[in-house]
Motif scaffolding. Structure first.
Motif, PDB file in Angstrom:
ATOM      1  N   ASP A 497       0.799  -1.222   0.000  1.00  0.00           N
ATOM      2  CA  ASP A 497       0.000   0.000   0.000  1.00  0.00           C
ATOM      3  C   ASP A 497       0.834   1.275   0.000  1.00  0.00           C
ATOM      4  N   CYS A 498       2.152   1.161  -0.082  1.00  0.00           N
ATOM      5  CA  CYS A 498       2.989   2.371  -0.064  1.00  0.00           C
ATOM      6  C   CYS A 498       4.262   2.155  -0.867  1.00  0.00           C
ATOM      7  N   LYS A 499       4.935   3.252  -1.162  1.00  0.00           N
ATOM      8  CA  LYS A 499       6.200   3.181  -1.872  1.00  0.00           C
ATOM      9  C   LYS A 499       7.313   2.815  -0.886  1.00  0.00           C
ATOM     10  N   THR A 500       8.556   2.989  -1.301  1.00  0.00           N
ATOM     11  CA  THR A 500       9.695   2.527  -0.493  1.00  0.00           C
ATOM     12  C   THR A 500      10.694   3.658  -0.262  1.00  0.00           C
ATOM     13  N   ILE A 501      11.186   3.732   0.959  1.00  0.00           N
ATOM     14  CA  ILE A 501      12.295   4.634   1.286  1.00  0.00           C
ATOM     15  C   ILE A 501      13.599   3.858   1.106  1.00  0.00           C
ATOM     16  N   ARG A 502      14.461   4.390   0.271  1.00  0.00           N
ATOM     17  CA  ARG A 502      15.773   3.757   0.074  1.00  0.00           C
ATOM     18  C   ARG A 502      16.838   4.598   0.766  1.00  0.00           C
ATOM     19  N   ILE A 503      17.659   3.933   1.560  1.00  0.00           N
ATOM     20  CA  ILE A 503      18.785   4.588   2.242  1.00  0.00           C
ATOM     21  C   ILE A 503      20.071   4.031   1.648  1.00  0.00           C
ATOM     22  N   ILE A 504      20.999   4.901   1.320  1.00  0.00           N
ATOM     23  CA  ILE A 504      22.282   4.473   0.769  1.00  0.00           C
ATOM     24  C   ILE A 504      23.396   5.004   1.664  1.00  0.00           C
ATOM     25  N   TYR A 505      24.108   4.085   2.308  1.00  0.00           N
ATOM     26  CA  TYR A 505      25.255   4.452   3.146  1.00  0.00           C
ATOM     27  C   TYR A 505      26.544   4.272   2.337  1.00  0.00           C
ATOM     28  N   ASN A 506      27.426   5.241   2.475  1.00  0.00           N
ATOM     29  CA  ASN A 506      28.719   5.132   1.788  1.00  0.00           C
ATOM     30  C   ASN A 506      29.824   5.623   2.724  1.00  0.00           C
ATOM     31  N   ILE A 507      30.687   4.720   3.121  1.00  0.00           N
ATOM     32  CA  ILE A 507      31.825   5.054   3.989  1.00  0.00           C
ATOM     33  C   ILE A 507      33.093   4.568   3.301  1.00  0.00           C
ATOM     34  N   PRO A 508      34.036   5.471   3.016  1.00  0.00           N
ATOM     35  CA  PRO A 508      35.284   5.046   2.358  1.00  0.00           C
ATOM     36  C   PRO A 508      36.275   4.499   3.383  1.00  0.00           C
ATOM     37  N   PRO A 509      37.254   3.708   2.945  1.00  0.00           N
ATOM     38  CA  PRO A 509      38.320   3.277   3.866  1.00  0.00           C
ATOM     39  C   PRO A 509      39.143   4.478   4.302  1.00  0.00           C
ATOM     40  N   GLY A 510      39.861   4.344   5.403  1.00  0.00           N
ATOM     41  CA  GLY A 510      40.657   5.458   5.918  1.00  0.00           C
ATOM     42  C   GLY A 510      41.580   5.025   7.028  1.00  0.00           C
ATOM     43  N   VAL A 511      41.909   5.979   7.881  1.00  0.00           N
ATOM     44  CA  VAL A 511      42.832   5.742   8.994  1.00  0.00           C
ATOM     45  C   VAL A 511      42.077   5.949  10.298  1.00  0.00           C
ATOM     46  N   GLN A 512      42.265   5.054  11.246  1.00  0.00           N
ATOM     47  CA  GLN A 512      41.549   5.122  12.513  1.00  0.00           C
ATOM     48  C   GLN A 512      42.013   6.305  13.358  1.00  0.00           C
ATOM     49  N   GLY A 513      41.028   6.917  14.023  1.00  0.00           N
ATOM     50  CA  GLY A 513      41.318   8.033  14.903  1.00  0.00           C
ATOM     51  C   GLY A 513      41.565   7.574  16.329  1.00  0.00           C
ATOM     52  N   PRO A 514      41.755   8.537  17.229  1.00  0.00           N
ATOM     53  CA  PRO A 514      42.073   8.182  18.620  1.00  0.00           C
ATOM     54  C   PRO A 514      40.947   7.444  19.340  1.00  0.00           C
ATOM     55  N   GLU A 515      39.707   7.554  18.852  1.00  0.00           N
ATOM     56  CA  GLU A 515      38.588   6.883  19.506  1.00  0.00           C
ATOM     57  C   GLU A 515      38.391   5.459  19.026  1.00  0.00           C
ATOM     58  N   HIS A 516      39.169   5.041  18.032  1.00  0.00           N
ATOM     59  CA  HIS A 516      38.994   3.722  17.431  1.00  0.00           C
ATOM     60  C   HIS A 516      39.915   2.685  18.077  1.00  0.00           C
ATOM     61  N   PRO A 517      39.702   1.391  17.767  1.00  0.00           N
ATOM     62  CA  PRO A 517      40.479   0.331  18.434  1.00  0.00           C
ATOM     63  C   PRO A 517      41.983   0.432  18.225  1.00  0.00           C
ATOM     64  N   ASN A 518      42.431   0.802  17.018  1.00  0.00           N
ATOM     65  CA  ASN A 518      43.866   0.874  16.702  1.00  0.00           C
ATOM     66  C   ASN A 518      44.196   2.203  16.049  1.00  0.00           C
ATOM     67  N   PRO A 519      44.340   3.270  16.838  1.00  0.00           N
ATOM     68  CA  PRO A 519      44.605   4.595  16.277  1.00  0.00           C
ATOM     69  C   PRO A 519      45.833   4.605  15.364  1.00  0.00           C
ATOM     70  N   GLY A 520      45.680   5.283  14.226  1.00  0.00           N
ATOM     71  CA  GLY A 520      46.777   5.395  13.275  1.00  0.00           C
ATOM     72  C   GLY A 520      46.848   4.257  12.274  1.00  0.00           C
ATOM     73  N   LYS A 521      46.106   3.186  12.503  1.00  0.00           N
ATOM     74  CA  LYS A 521      46.113   2.040  11.579  1.00  0.00           C
ATOM     75  C   LYS A 521      44.982   2.203  10.571  1.00  0.00           C
ATOM     76  N   SER A 522      45.206   1.780   9.345  1.00  0.00           N
ATOM     77  CA  SER A 522      44.181   1.901   8.315  1.00  0.00           C
ATOM     78  C   SER A 522      43.040   0.927   8.585  1.00  0.00           C
ATOM     79  N   PHE A 523      41.853   1.278   8.084  1.00  0.00           N
ATOM     80  CA  PHE A 523      40.700   0.381   8.186  1.00  0.00           C
ATOM     81  C   PHE A 523      40.079   0.208   6.808  1.00  0.00           C
ATOM     82  N   THR A 524      39.433  -0.936   6.606  1.00  0.00           N
ATOM     83  CA  THR A 524      38.771  -1.224   5.342  1.00  0.00           C
ATOM     84  C   THR A 524      37.274  -0.937   5.467  1.00  0.00           C
ATOM     85  N   ALA A 525      36.601  -0.810   4.329  1.00  0.00           N
ATOM     86  CA  ALA A 525      35.161  -0.560   4.293  1.00  0.00           C
ATOM     87  C   ALA A 525      34.575  -1.433   3.186  1.00  0.00           C
TER      88      ALA A 525
END
Length: 619
Positions: A497-525
């Motif tokens: 009975d209704c249309k659809t809401i589509r959500i698109i998330y996009n996060i690129p790979p990068g380097v972890q910050g101080p709040e992350h498990p391994n600061p300074g180490k790269s992370f994948t996405a």
């Protein structure tokens, strides 16, 4: 109770609905505590068996795993497998992930691979248990039947999982009786489920198949790798109530069923349903299938199919012609026999297709969502606003307690009347001070609360470790990215009975910050952009608005270890479930799902995001 000998494997449920096994060493540790009964306290500290699991505790009373530093709670279960299967021999099958490390297969998958390996088959096709992969034993490689991508696999030996014998509980329960193995044989269970199993077994052992026989047509042998990828089948997901049946039920005529899966078997009536033989002349014979009415037999056919899915039998959908809803059991033959005995018309069909994405949509068909400004939201590298010193933060939420009650602090497990038992870095708070949280009233050592705060995100918020009440505004550690949202002109299954809401998330790979498990180490996405779907209804729009708050508070994603691939330092979902399957629900992440919107609202509330949060964001 089931009389059997089995190996016990303790498992936990990941966010994708799959049960993942603990290692043999950890399972031995959990089993030892469980069998020790109430005198062991009912809690299992996993760090005592594996230092990498130090944050985790299992509560045997509720059968849940609790992670102390994040508050994450996951169900656990105690499963039983045949002693002659892979876990009973200490055999572990693993695949090589993208980071070059090795990830163990789910227990059911590993057992299937090991069974084929022991029979000296050159390869094994995993599509029969819900995965589009072929394992080639000659090259020790895994081949994706859709993409033809190859990965290395390996077989290694580990400890044997704990062995139990005697009477096994039909469901997970605690405490486990230490004397269960020496207990005398229990009387046969007379519940309809056990009657069904015994009736089917007796019919097979007597050489008949009950009320119907299967006449499979000829089918050509399947090649190791089909030139065209087959339609993926549903994941071999095991309901909680079937875990105890694993070690005692074996596939009935599994080779015949494989032939049926490749052809179109016909069902023909044969004779009355066979009943199991009586235990003796002085005892009444067990009731057979003929004693059960039509609706009961239909329900039992479905229930039995779900039990047998643990045996690794190929999945073949069975459709009841009187209704529109398909049933997805493991053993189509047994289900067909039982439904035919009840007078229900049955036909075997091809597996349903996985529909991840909607039909193509042009830009002119995409619409913005009424009541929500913009169609895109971004997060940047700017860190969430940090709170003041821990002691100042706690002052806002705590009341001092001059006369502590005679009970334990649930953080350090020492008496509140005694100094804190925390042994880590010492905060600048006296270890004997005690405080009560204002909203929920739970009492802790201030020393312990400061230590817990320092081990978290330190964003000015606090979460009660007992009842999970949130004080302040909880934020996460989601890396920078973009969230798009709009309406597309297609309806989701169950929401015509209704249309659809589509959500698109996009996060690129990068380097972890101080709040992350391994600061300074790269992370994948991996897997981005990720497409998710909501119905464009009043409740669907409400969920979207709250998801936007969660995105701004960096709570949708986190950086950690993927429970699916085992890859570390990668972007993972953060306990707020999304529907990523548009037109089907084979993976459990699609529609129809009548409870999804209510469930995700509850998950958002557990993160401190409610309708009140919308007003706070406007302010």
């Amino acid at each position: 109770m089931l009389l059997a000998s089995a190996v016990v494997v303790w498992e936990w449920l990941n966010e994708h609905g799959r049960w993942r096994p603990y290692s043999p060493a950890v399972s031995h540790h959990i089993e030892a505590v469980a069998r020790a009964g109430p005198r062991a306290g009912g809690s299992v500290v996993l760090g005592q068996a594996d230092s990498r699991l130090a944050p985790y505790i299992i509560d045997l009373q509720s059968m849940h795993q609790f992670r102390q530093d994040t508050g994450t709670i996951r169900p656990v279960r105690r499963s039983y497998y045949d002693p002659s299967s892979a876990p009973g021999k200490g055999v572990v099958w693993e695949w090589e992930n993208d980071s070059g490390s090795w990830t163990p297969y789910d227990m059911d998958v590993g057992i299937t691979i090991q069974r084929a390996y022991e029979k000296q088959h050159p390869w094994v096709d995993l599509s029969t248990i819900g995965f589009c992969y072929v394992i080639d034993f000659a090259t020790m490689g895994q081949i994706n039947r859709q993409t033809q991508r190859k990965r290395r696999v390996r077989r290694r030996l580990d400890m044997v999982y704990p062995l139990v014998s005697g009477t096994l509980p039909k469901s997970q329960s605690w405490p486990a009786s230490p004397g269960a193995a020496a207990a005398p044989p229990a009387p046969a269970c007379a519940c309809p489920q056990c009657l069904l199993v015994m009736s089917v077994k007796a019919a097979v052992s007597a050489g008949g198949l009950g009320a119907a026989t299967l006449q499979p047509r000829k089918a050509p042998p399947a090649p190791p790798v089909a030139p065209k990828a087959p339609a993926p089948t549903a994941g071999a997901k095991v309901p909680d109530g079937t875990a105890a049946a694993r070690g005692s039920l074996k596939p009935l005529g599994s080779q015949g069923v494989r032939r049926q899966a490749a052809s179109t078997p016909a069902l023909s009536p044969a004779g009355p349903a066979a009943s199991p033989p009586s235990a003796g002349s002085s005892k009444a014979a067990r009731p057979g299938l003929g004693t059960l009415n039509r609706s009961h037999l239909q329900r039992l056919a479905i229930a039995q199919s779900r039990v047998l899915i643990a045996s690794g039998v190929p999945t073949v959908p069975v459709k009841n012609l009187n209704g529109s809803s398909p049933v997805n059991p493991a053993l189509a033959g047994i289900t067909g026999i039982l439904m035919s005995a009840a007078g229900l018309p049955v036909c075997l069909t091809r597996p349903p297709k996985l529909v991840l994405h909607p039909p193509p949509v042009s830009k002119s068909e995409i619409q913005s969502i009424p009541g929500i400004s913009h169609t895109c939201r971004k997060t940047t590298k700017k860190q969430a606003k940090k709170g003041k010193a821990p002691e100042e933060v706690l002052k806002k939420y705590l009341q001092k307690v001059r006369h502590p009650p005679d009970e334990d602090c649930t953080i350090c497990m020492e008496r509140l009347s005694a100094p804190s038992g925390y042994k880590g870095p010492q905060p600048a708070v006296k270890p004997d001070l005690v405080g009560k949280l204002a909203k929920c009233g739970h009492i802790f050592h201030l020393h312990c609360l400061v230590a817990m705060y320092n081990n978290g995100n330190k964003d000015g918020s606090l979460q009660c470790p007992t009842c999970k009440t949130i004080y302040g505004v909880k934020t996460g550690t989601q890396p920078p990215g973009k969230m798009e949202y709009h309406i597309i002109p297609h309806a989701l299954p169950g929401h015509s009975d209704c249309k659809t809401i589509r959500i698109i998330y996009n996060i690129p790979p990068g380097v972890q910050g101080p709040e992350h498990p391994n600061p300074g180490k790269s992370f994948t996405a991996r897997g981005f952009p990720r497409h998710c779907y909501l119905p464009d209804s009043e409740k669907g729009r409400k969920v979207l608005k709250l998801l936007l708050v969660a995105w701004d508070r960096r709570l949708i994603f986190a950086i950690g270890t993927s429970s699916t691939t085992g890859e570390s330092d990668t972007v993972i979902w953060n306990e707020i479930h999304h529907k990523t399957e548009f037109g089907s629900n084979l993976t459990g992440h699609g529609y129809p799902d009548i409870n999804y919107l209510d469930n995700v609202l509850a998950e958002l509330a557990a993160q401190g995001i409610t309708e009140e949060s919308l007003a706070q964001e406007k302010d």
